[in-house]
Design a protein around this motif. Structure first.
Motif, short mmCIF file in Angstrom:
data_model
loop_
_atom_site.label_atom_id
_atom_site.label_comp_id
_atom_site.label_asym_id
_atom_site.label_seq_id
_atom_site.Cartn_x
_atom_site.Cartn_y
_atom_site.Cartn_z
N ASN A 81 42.90 68.20 56.85
CA ASN A 81 43.15 67.64 58.17
C ASN A 81 42.15 66.57 58.57
OD1 ASN A 81 45.53 68.98 59.07
ND2 ASN A 81 44.34 70.85 59.33
N CYS A 103 47.51 64.41 64.69
CA CYS A 103 47.58 65.87 64.75
C CYS A 103 48.83 66.32 64.00
CB CYS A 103 47.65 66.32 66.21
SG CYS A 103 48.02 68.08 66.44
N ARG A 104 48.69 67.35 63.19
CA ARG A 104 49.82 67.79 62.37
C ARG A 104 50.97 68.34 63.20
NH1 ARG A 104 45.95 71.81 61.77
NH2 ARG A 104 46.63 73.97 62.13
N HIS A 105 50.68 68.73 64.45
CA HIS A 105 51.73 69.27 65.32
C HIS A 105 52.48 68.17 66.06
CE1 HIS A 105 50.28 73.26 64.47
NE2 HIS A 105 49.08 72.97 64.92
N TYR A 138 46.06 67.66 51.59
CA TYR A 138 46.55 68.21 52.86
C TYR A 138 45.41 68.60 53.80
CZ TYR A 138 51.10 68.05 50.70
OH TYR A 138 52.25 67.60 50.11
N ASN A 195 45.30 60.85 52.32
CA ASN A 195 45.86 62.18 52.55
C ASN A 195 47.35 62.20 52.23
OD1 ASN A 195 43.57 61.50 54.48
ND2 ASN A 195 43.64 63.71 54.72
N ALA A 205 49.51 64.76 53.89
CA ALA A 205 50.25 65.35 55.00
C ALA A 205 50.98 64.26 55.79
CB ALA A 205 49.30 66.12 55.92
N ASP A 206 52.15 64.61 56.34
CA ASP A 206 53.02 63.62 56.98
C ASP A 206 52.33 62.83 58.09
OD1 ASP A 206 55.05 64.36 55.32
OD2 ASP A 206 56.05 65.66 56.77
N HIS A 207 51.45 63.49 58.86
CA HIS A 207 50.86 62.81 60.02
C HIS A 207 49.70 61.89 59.63
CE1 HIS A 207 48.29 66.26 59.36
NE2 HIS A 207 47.38 65.79 60.20
#
Length: 270
Positions: free
Chosen positions: A169, A27-29, A167, A103, A105-107
């Motif tokens: 999800n 999860c990106r959060h 990026y 991907n 994105a960091d997560h």
């Protein structure tokens, strides 16, 4: 009410449980997410977070020195990594799926997901990976709730039409060549079919033709404390004793089971 909660579990309508963590295992959060991340205590799937480092990580198609890279060299670099990881993890059990995220994105960047045939095989692999390194970086491994990658992968990416790019999800799964897939998964399946028919150990010469490469590769898998880790494996025989996993659950069964856990937790709280 219970049936309604079970039907929406892991969907956007579920205001309690995070749908992205349920489907993708990320999860990106992160820990700041307003919804629950139900982390499994046992699963046939492991996630090795941020493990794969692309040679063109900073700028796609360009190396760290700013020079253009041949796409075939980038793919060769990835397939060398994929084969290394597959051969190391297949020591612990039969691998059904091995996915590497493309991907950005960091997560999700560089995440490796491995789905074993049995939960106890995943547990043995997780135990063996604790405190180990690959290419000088610590391996961060954990159980993942993902068992159905059809729900986790981006269909638009597979059709070369995802407008979110790196990026997105959902998983952008980096593909290997057909020959390498046939080589790895065909050999692994034959190996474990043979083990199921006979409990005798495999012949010592099985990997003799790969000793030189294995010796080099094992340098990447250094342990932080070889004596401590080796002692643990020696006492426990290499893997924790667990019963064989049941038939793999689908999304509906998993939602119902986690919903039952939530109800039991609420009853205990009352």
């Amino acid at each position: 009410m219970a049936e309604h909660l079970a039907s929406i579990f892991g969907t956007e309508k579920d205001r309690v449980n995070c749908p992205f963590y349920f489907k993708i295992g990320a999860c990106r959060h992160g820990d700041r997410c307003s919804r629950l991340h139900n982390r499994p205590t046992i699963s046939p799937t492991l996630v090795l977070s941020n493990m794969y480092l692309r040679p063109d990580m900073i700028t796609p198609g360009v190396d760290a020195q700013g020079q253009p890279m041949d796409p075939s060299k980038i793919q060769e670099h990835f397939e060398d990594f994929y084969e290394d990881i597959f051969e190391e993890l297949s020591k612990f059990g039969e691998i059904e799926t091995l996915n590497v995220c493309d991907n950005l994105a960091d997560h999700m960047i560089g995440n490796v997901y491995v789905l074993f045939k049995e939960e106890d095989q995943a547990a043995a692999a997780l135990n063996a990976l604790q405190g180990r390194f690959y290419s000088g970086r610590p391996i961060i491994a954990d159980f993942s709730p993902v068992t159905d990658f059809r729900e986790a992968t981006c269909r638009q990416y597979e059709e070369n039409s995802c407008n979110r790019g790196g990026y997105c999800n959902f998983m952008h799964v980096k593909m290997i060549g057909r020959e390498l897939r046939k080589k790895l998964f065909g050999r692994s399946n034959r190996r474990f079919r043979g083990r199921s028919r006979s409990r005798s150990p495999p012949p010592q010469h099985y990997h003799s033709h790969r000793r030189d490469r294995d010796r080099d590769r094992d340098r990447d898998y250094d342990r932080r404390d070889s004596r401590g880790s080796g002692g643990r494996r020696g006492r426990h025989g290499g893997s924790p004793r667990r019963s064989r996993s049941p038939v793999r659950e689908g999304s509906e069964e998993r939602r119902a089971r986690i919903e039952q856990w939530n109800r039991e937790r609420e009853e205990k709280g009352n």
